[in-house]
Design an enzyme around this catalytic site. Structure first.
Site, mmCIF file in Angstrom:
data_model
loop_
_atom_site.group_PDB
_atom_site.id
_atom_site.type_symbol
_atom_site.label_atom_id
_atom_site.label_comp_id
_atom_site.label_asym_id
_atom_site.label_seq_id
_atom_site.Cartn_x
_atom_site.Cartn_y
_atom_site.Cartn_z
ATOM 1 N N LYS A 13 0.787 -1.222 -0.033
ATOM 2 C CA LYS A 13 0.336 -0.441 -0.094
ATOM 3 C C LYS A 13 0.781 1.485 0.319
ATOM 4 O O LYS A 13 0.553 2.107 -0.393
ATOM 5 C CB LYS A 13 -0.795 -0.026 1.027
ATOM 6 C CG LYS A 13 -1.645 -1.356 1.323
ATOM 7 C CD LYS A 13 -2.612 -1.274 2.697
ATOM 8 C CE LYS A 13 -1.403 -1.249 3.398
ATOM 9 N NZ LYS A 13 -1.658 -2.289 4.525
ATOM 10 N N ARG A 88 -9.651 1.229 9.128
ATOM 11 C CA ARG A 88 -9.554 0.057 9.497
ATOM 12 C C ARG A 88 -10.080 -1.178 10.042
ATOM 13 O O ARG A 88 -10.138 -2.275 10.239
ATOM 14 C CB ARG A 88 -7.828 -0.007 10.155
ATOM 15 C CG ARG A 88 -6.852 -0.805 10.038
ATOM 16 C CD ARG A 88 -5.623 -0.247 10.396
ATOM 17 N NE ARG A 88 -4.243 -1.095 9.923
ATOM 18 C CZ ARG A 88 -3.158 -0.566 9.600
ATOM 19 N NH1 ARG A 88 -3.027 0.661 8.895
ATOM 20 N NH2 ARG A 88 -2.286 -1.060 9.852
ATOM 21 N N ARG A 127 12.369 -5.338 5.075
ATOM 22 C CA ARG A 127 11.898 -3.688 4.583
ATOM 23 C C ARG A 127 12.827 -3.316 5.553
ATOM 24 O O ARG A 127 13.216 -3.155 7.072
ATOM 25 C CB ARG A 127 10.494 -3.267 5.283
ATOM 26 C CG ARG A 127 10.426 -2.141 5.273
ATOM 27 C CD ARG A 127 9.254 -1.238 5.414
ATOM 28 N NE ARG A 127 8.406 -2.192 5.887
ATOM 29 C CZ ARG A 127 7.224 -2.278 6.666
ATOM 30 N NH1 ARG A 127 6.418 -1.527 5.379
ATOM 31 N NH2 ARG A 127 6.473 -3.125 6.862
ATOM 32 N N ARG A 162 11.608 -1.228 10.933
ATOM 33 C CA ARG A 162 10.838 -0.895 12.281
ATOM 34 C C ARG A 162 10.275 -1.933 13.071
ATOM 35 O O ARG A 162 10.759 -2.789 12.804
ATOM 36 C CB ARG A 162 9.254 -0.691 11.425
ATOM 37 C CG ARG A 162 8.679 0.570 10.541
ATOM 38 C CD ARG A 162 7.539 0.361 9.633
ATOM 39 N NE ARG A 162 6.428 -0.206 9.780
ATOM 40 C CZ ARG A 162 5.221 -0.298 9.592
ATOM 41 N NH1 ARG A 162 5.486 0.445 8.020
ATOM 42 N NH2 ARG A 162 4.169 -1.188 9.149
ATOM 43 N N ARG A 173 -0.466 -8.925 13.614
ATOM 44 C CA ARG A 173 -1.021 -8.367 12.029
ATOM 45 C C ARG A 173 -1.743 -9.095 11.345
ATOM 46 O O ARG A 173 -3.036 -8.054 10.548
ATOM 47 C CB ARG A 173 0.151 -7.145 11.704
ATOM 48 C CG ARG A 173 0.776 -5.833 12.733
ATOM 49 C CD ARG A 173 2.021 -5.860 11.987
ATOM 50 N NE ARG A 173 2.405 -5.444 11.220
ATOM 51 C CZ ARG A 173 3.733 -4.822 10.252
ATOM 52 N NH1 ARG A 173 4.206 -5.020 10.939
ATOM 53 N NH2 ARG A 173 3.734 -3.939 9.122
HETATM 54 P P1 AP5 Z 1 5.090 -1.770 2.021
HETATM 55 O O1 AP5 Z 1 4.912 -0.454 0.825
HETATM 56 O O2 AP5 Z 1 5.688 -0.773 3.440
HETATM 57 O O3 AP5 Z 1 3.801 -2.389 2.358
HETATM 58 P P2 AP5 Z 1 2.682 -1.727 3.332
HETATM 59 O O4 AP5 Z 1 1.329 -2.234 2.498
HETATM 60 O O5 AP5 Z 1 2.177 -0.451 3.046
HETATM 61 O O6 AP5 Z 1 2.407 -2.367 4.756
HETATM 62 P P3 AP5 Z 1 2.788 -1.792 6.092
HETATM 63 O O7 AP5 Z 1 3.652 -3.025 6.926
HETATM 64 O O8 AP5 Z 1 3.323 0.078 5.686
HETATM 65 O O9 AP5 Z 1 1.366 -2.214 6.436
HETATM 66 P P4 AP5 Z 1 0.775 -1.618 7.585
HETATM 67 O O10 AP5 Z 1 -0.876 -1.363 7.017
HETATM 68 O O11 AP5 Z 1 0.886 -2.633 8.066
HETATM 69 O O12 AP5 Z 1 1.625 -0.540 8.333
HETATM 70 P P5 AP5 Z 1 0.930 1.109 8.781
HETATM 71 O O13 AP5 Z 1 2.083 1.829 9.074
HETATM 72 O O14 AP5 Z 1 -0.494 0.962 8.221
HETATM 73 O O15 AP5 Z 1 5.449 -2.741 1.155
HETATM 74 C C1 AP5 Z 1 6.387 -3.711 2.509
HETATM 75 C C2 AP5 Z 1 7.391 -4.266 1.798
HETATM 76 O O16 AP5 Z 1 7.682 -5.018 0.446
HETATM 77 C C3 AP5 Z 1 8.629 -2.702 1.481
HETATM 78 O O17 AP5 Z 1 10.229 -2.926 1.695
HETATM 79 C C4 AP5 Z 1 8.352 -2.901 0.178
HETATM 80 O O18 AP5 Z 1 9.669 -2.228 -1.167
HETATM 81 C C5 AP5 Z 1 8.131 -4.699 -0.653
HETATM 82 N N1 AP5 Z 1 7.380 -4.104 -1.965
HETATM 83 C C6 AP5 Z 1 6.150 -3.580 -1.880
HETATM 84 N N2 AP5 Z 1 5.478 -3.889 -3.269
HETATM 85 C C7 AP5 Z 1 6.275 -5.160 -3.200
HETATM 86 C C8 AP5 Z 1 6.150 -6.347 -4.049
HETATM 87 N N3 AP5 Z 1 5.487 -5.539 -5.222
HETATM 88 N N4 AP5 Z 1 6.859 -6.809 -4.655
HETATM 89 C C9 AP5 Z 1 8.554 -7.423 -3.284
HETATM 90 N N5 AP5 Z 1 8.524 -6.256 -2.493
HETATM 91 C C10 AP5 Z 1 7.455 -5.302 -2.197
HETATM 92 O O19 AP5 Z 1 0.336 0.227 10.325
HETATM 93 C C11 AP5 Z 1 1.078 0.212 11.244
HETATM 94 C C12 AP5 Z 1 0.685 0.743 12.928
HETATM 95 O O20 AP5 Z 1 -0.502 1.465 13.117
HETATM 96 C C13 AP5 Z 1 -1.027 -0.504 13.085
HETATM 97 O O21 AP5 Z 1 -0.490 -1.594 13.396
HETATM 98 C C14 AP5 Z 1 -1.600 -0.173 14.023
HETATM 99 O O22 AP5 Z 1 -1.154 -0.550 14.880
HETATM 100 C C15 AP5 Z 1 -1.258 1.380 13.323
HETATM 101 N N6 AP5 Z 1 -2.655 2.076 13.127
HETATM 102 C C16 AP5 Z 1 -2.004 2.528 11.799
HETATM 103 N N7 AP5 Z 1 -3.614 3.072 11.030
HETATM 104 C C17 AP5 Z 1 -4.331 2.658 12.198
HETATM 105 C C18 AP5 Z 1 -5.675 2.465 12.307
HETATM 106 N N8 AP5 Z 1 -5.990 3.052 11.050
HETATM 107 N N9 AP5 Z 1 -6.261 2.307 13.151
HETATM 108 C C19 AP5 Z 1 -5.768 2.082 14.326
HETATM 109 N N10 AP5 Z 1 -4.718 1.547 14.217
HETATM 110 C C20 AP5 Z 1 -3.696 2.371 12.531
#
Ligand code: AP5
Length: 219
Positions: A13, A88, A127, A162, A173
């Site tokens: 994402k 979410r 990552r 991270r 997660r």
């Molecule tokens: P990346 O693009 O970073 O993936 P992502 O889907 O953004 O993954 P995240 O781990 O950031 O998502 P998340 O939803 O768990 O975290 P968030 O920060 O929102 O890609 C991942 C890796 O793969 C990278 O190294 C990239 O280079 C690689 N990659 C990407 N595409 C690829 C491909 N096609 N092929 C190969 N490699 C690839 O949330 C973190 C925490 O914050 C949550 O757990 C929660 O505690 C809190 N939080 C955030 N938002 C909320 C909310 N709305 N409500 C409640 N808690 C929240």
């Protein structure tokens, strides 16, 4: 265009959102990034969010909804935006629906990025982000390796993982995603705005598929 990226942790994402920002200029609204910034700054929000994030649990909705709404009221949102990681769960989705309806707005496209859980674990464990304040360098030791696992190719800063990118937290997660977030696909499906995209493909191919859906809607 108002676009929502849905998908499990590690689906890509953030990666795709950044490309959309670069191509279309729509701001990325990432609650995860906002919470991490609040943690780094040591604000009360950051302190409250820390333990939930490290456990892979959702930060309470009353906190996150306020943060997201405030961001969405920014003057730079008028031309459209890319939602990444918000909403979410159903409570957040309903709050967003209400917020958009009150403003006479709606989501134009909901992109559901699908990736197998085993691929996800490897991606997230690989990552690495640059800790340099201005850099934003993003690497993956398996899929986009830096020359050295510890040093940013772009600025020479330290590469870090991270705090929630460890195997135990990733598993939780994924479970939280399955239980809380996945139902949003069916919440939005009746609107006819959901498209399913294969997120296991190369990043360029994933982007091309998303771009094609955007262009269809822009006519
Ligand atoms: P990346 O693009 O970073 O993936 P992502 O889907 O953004 O993954 P995240 O781990 O950031 O998502 P998340 O939803 O768990 O975290 P968030 O920060 O929102 O890609 C991942 C890796 O793969 C990278 O190294 C990239 O280079 C690689 N990659 C990407 N595409 C690829 C491909 N096609 N092929 C190969 N490699 C690839 O949330 C973190 C925490 O914050 C949550 O757990 C929660 O505690 C809190 N939080 C955030 N938002 C909320 C909310 N709305 N409500 C409640 N808690 C929240």
């Amino acid at each position: 265009m108002n676009l929502l990226l849905l998908g499990p942790p590690g689906a890509g994402k953030g990666t795709q959102a950044k490309r959309l920002v670069a191509e279309y200029g729509w701001p990325q609204v990432s609650t995860g990034d906002m919470l991490r910034e609040a943690r780094s700054a040591g604000t009360p929000l950051g302190k409250e969010a820390a333990s939930y994030m490290d456990a892979g649990e959702l930060v309470p909705a009353n906190v996150v909804i306020g943060v997201a709404k405030e961001r969405l009221m920014g003057s730079d949102m008028a031309g459209g935006y890319v939602l990444d990681g918000f909403p979410r769960n159903l409570e957040q989705a309903e709050a967003l629906d209400e917020f958009l309806t009150e403003r006479g707005e709606s989501l134009d496209l909901v992109v559901n990025i699908r990736v197998d859980p085993d691929v996800i674990v490897k991606r997230i464990l690989g990552r690495r982000a640059c800790s340099g304040p201005e850099c934003g360098g993003d690497f993956n030791i398996y899929f986009n390796p830096p020359a050295s696992e510890e040093v940013c190719d772009d600025c020479g800063g330290e590469l870090v993982q991270r705090s929630d990118d460890n195997e135990e937290t990733i598993r939780n997660r994924l479970e939280v995603y399955r239980r809380e977030t996945e139902p949003l696909i069916e919440h939005y499906r009746p609107s006819g705005k959901v498209v399913d995209i294969d997120g296991a493909a190369e990043p360029d191919e994933v982007y091309a598929a998303i771009e094609a859906e955007i262009e269809k809607r822009r006519g």
